[in-house]
Every structure is written in C-alpha cells, then in structure tokens.
Design a protein around this motif. Structure first.
Motif, short mmCIF file in Angstrom:
data_model
loop_
_atom_site.label_atom_id
_atom_site.label_comp_id
_atom_site.label_asym_id
_atom_site.label_seq_id
_atom_site.Cartn_x
_atom_site.Cartn_y
_atom_site.Cartn_z
N THR A 152 17.60 -20.55 9.38
CA THR A 152 16.02 -20.38 9.89
C THR A 152 15.66 -19.07 9.32
OG1 THR A 152 17.02 -19.33 11.88
CG2 THR A 152 16.65 -21.58 12.08
N THR A 153 14.39 -18.83 9.01
CA THR A 153 13.90 -17.76 8.35
C THR A 153 12.68 -17.47 8.85
OG1 THR A 153 13.02 -18.83 6.46
CG2 THR A 153 15.10 -18.38 6.09
N ARG A 154 12.26 -16.07 8.51
CA ARG A 154 10.74 -15.82 8.80
C ARG A 154 10.60 -14.65 7.51
NH1 ARG A 154 13.92 -13.53 12.66
NH2 ARG A 154 13.69 -11.04 13.04
N ALA A 155 9.46 -14.48 6.99
CA ALA A 155 9.34 -13.62 5.94
C ALA A 155 7.90 -12.84 6.45
CB ALA A 155 8.89 -14.78 4.65
N THR A 156 8.17 -11.49 6.15
CA THR A 156 6.76 -10.78 6.33
C THR A 156 6.60 -10.05 5.19
OG1 THR A 156 8.11 -10.29 8.53
CG2 THR A 156 6.32 -8.51 7.88
N PRO A 157 5.03 -10.12 4.90
CA PRO A 157 4.48 -9.57 3.85
C PRO A 157 4.72 -7.99 3.90
CG PRO A 157 2.99 -10.99 4.64
CD PRO A 157 4.14 -10.85 5.67
N LEU A 158 5.08 -7.33 2.99
CA LEU A 158 4.82 -5.66 3.13
C LEU A 158 4.11 -5.04 2.36
CD1 LEU A 158 9.25 -5.40 2.67
CD2 LEU A 158 7.60 -5.26 5.00
N LEU A 159 3.37 -4.11 2.75
CA LEU A 159 2.43 -3.33 2.08
C LEU A 159 2.72 -1.73 2.02
CD1 LEU A 159 -0.53 -4.68 4.53
CD2 LEU A 159 -0.11 -5.42 2.30
N THR A 160 2.16 -1.35 0.73
CA THR A 160 2.38 0.11 0.60
C THR A 160 1.37 0.84 1.25
OG1 THR A 160 0.99 -0.05 -1.31
CG2 THR A 160 3.24 -0.50 -1.86
N PRO A 161 1.65 2.11 1.52
CA PRO A 161 0.59 2.86 1.96
C PRO A 161 -0.74 2.80 1.30
CG PRO A 161 2.66 4.27 2.23
CD PRO A 161 2.92 2.96 1.39
N ASP A 162 -0.76 2.73 0.10
CA ASP A 162 -1.83 2.86 -0.67
C ASP A 162 -2.61 1.47 -0.38
OD1 ASP A 162 -1.55 5.26 -1.98
OD2 ASP A 162 -0.72 4.26 -3.85
N GLU A 163 -2.07 0.42 -0.15
CA GLU A 163 -2.56 -0.86 0.29
C GLU A 163 -3.19 -0.99 1.64
OE1 GLU A 163 -0.01 -4.25 -2.34
OE2 GLU A 163 0.70 -3.33 -0.68
N VAL A 164 -2.53 -0.23 2.54
CA VAL A 164 -3.09 -0.01 3.84
C VAL A 164 -4.22 0.84 3.76
CG1 VAL A 164 -2.68 0.76 6.21
CG2 VAL A 164 -0.76 -0.54 5.19
N ASP A 165 -4.27 1.94 2.94
CA ASP A 165 -5.47 3.03 2.81
C ASP A 165 -6.51 1.93 2.45
OD1 ASP A 165 -4.02 5.09 3.63
OD2 ASP A 165 -3.79 5.71 2.06
N GLU A 166 -6.57 1.20 1.51
CA GLU A 166 -7.48 0.42 0.86
C GLU A 166 -8.02 -0.47 1.83
OE1 GLU A 166 -8.24 -3.29 -2.38
OE2 GLU A 166 -6.51 -1.84 -2.67
N ALA A 167 -7.16 -1.18 2.81
CA ALA A 167 -7.63 -1.94 3.90
C ALA A 167 -8.31 -1.14 4.75
CB ALA A 167 -6.46 -2.73 4.49
N THR A 168 -8.15 0.00 5.19
CA THR A 168 -8.95 0.81 5.97
C THR A 168 -10.34 1.10 5.52
OG1 THR A 168 -8.34 3.06 5.37
CG2 THR A 168 -6.69 1.76 7.06
N ARG A 169 -10.53 0.89 4.44
CA ARG A 169 -11.77 1.43 3.67
C ARG A 169 -12.74 0.16 3.59
NH1 ARG A 169 -8.37 4.65 0.69
NH2 ARG A 169 -8.15 3.06 -1.11
N ARG A 170 -12.26 -0.93 3.96
CA ARG A 170 -12.94 -2.35 3.82
C ARG A 170 -13.73 -2.51 5.27
NH1 ARG A 170 -9.88 -6.61 0.22
NH2 ARG A 170 -9.39 -5.19 -1.50
N GLN A 171 -14.95 -2.79 4.97
CA GLN A 171 -15.83 -3.08 6.13
C GLN A 171 -15.62 -4.63 6.60
OE1 GLN A 171 -17.98 -1.29 7.73
NE2 GLN A 171 -17.69 0.54 6.42
N VAL A 172 -15.17 -4.91 7.76
CA VAL A 172 -14.84 -6.02 8.61
C VAL A 172 -15.76 -6.37 9.74
CG1 VAL A 172 -13.27 -7.44 9.53
CG2 VAL A 172 -12.46 -5.82 7.80
N PRO A 173 -17.04 -7.22 9.37
CA PRO A 173 -17.66 -7.56 10.67
C PRO A 173 -16.96 -8.32 11.62
CG PRO A 173 -18.20 -8.73 8.75
CD PRO A 173 -17.23 -7.89 8.28
N PHE A 174 -16.90 -7.66 13.08
CA PHE A 174 -15.87 -8.47 14.15
C PHE A 174 -16.69 -7.94 15.32
CE2 PHE A 174 -12.53 -7.66 16.98
CZ PHE A 174 -11.97 -9.25 17.22
N ARG A 175 -16.86 -8.88 16.06
CA ARG A 175 -17.20 -8.84 17.46
C ARG A 175 -15.98 -9.17 18.44
NH1 ARG A 175 -18.78 -11.72 21.43
NH2 ARG A 175 -18.97 -13.38 20.32
#
Length: 106
Positions: A79-102
């Motif tokens: 039985t397995t589970r796979a977790t995508p791993l992100l670099t600090p640069d990728e997370v920094d890029e994600a924090t700069r993206r605008q996400v419309p959410f309510r």
C-alpha cells in the motif's frame, strides 16, 4: 523534474517477497521502474513501524508517478502514498499568485 516522497507498507505477501529477494533486490526493481519512465531515484530507506520503505524520486511529470502508483497498488504487494514535494522557490512562486477565494460563510 517533479519530486515525490513515496511511503509504502508491504502486505504480508509483499513482505514474503522482500524476505526472499532482499532489500538490494527490491532497490534494483525500484531503480528499473523509475528509470524506465525517465525518472531518477534520489533516496531509498527501509524502515519499521507504519512505513516499511520510504523513497524520494524524480519523475518527468505527475502522470509518470500516477502510472507507477497504479501499477504498484494493483500488484497487491504494497500500500502506498505519494506526496508531491516543492522547493522553497516553488512555494515562493505560489505565494505570489493571486487566488480568488471566498471562505465558506463569508
């Protein structure tokens, strides 16, 4: 190349195979599968407790990871589970993206 953390637990049948083949044999099988899809194994560790094996692998795309995951799960040996791993640069890029959410209720 996308990186994934894979955590797996052997079923009783899979553990029997590990006992027969040894850890080196299983590592070779993992290397062959991952390389066959254009990926690379960064680390393999055997453990005891909830997880029996922990891996870090690179694949050219998430679809390759999904193909391996489906095939391994279908074998019934793990039985397995796979977790995508992100670099600090990728997370920094994600924090700069605008996400419309309510949020609910607001």
């Amino acid at each position: 190349m996308p990186k994934f953390l894979i955590q797996a637990t052997y079923t009783p049948e899979g553990a029997k195979g590990l006992l027969e083949e040894g850890a080196s044999g299983r590592r070779a099988a993992v290397d062959q599968v991952v390389a066959g899809l254009g990926g690379q194994v960064e680390a393999v560790y055997f453990a005891f407790g909830k997880d029996d094996i922990v891996l870090i692998v690179d694949f050219p795309d998430p679809v390759s990871m999904a193909a391996v995951s489906l095939t391994v799960k279908a074998s019934g040996a793990l039985t397995t589970r796979a977790t995508p791993l992100l670099t600090p640069d990728e997370v920094d890029e994600a924090t700069r993206r605008q996400v419309p959410f309510r949020a609910p209720g607001r």
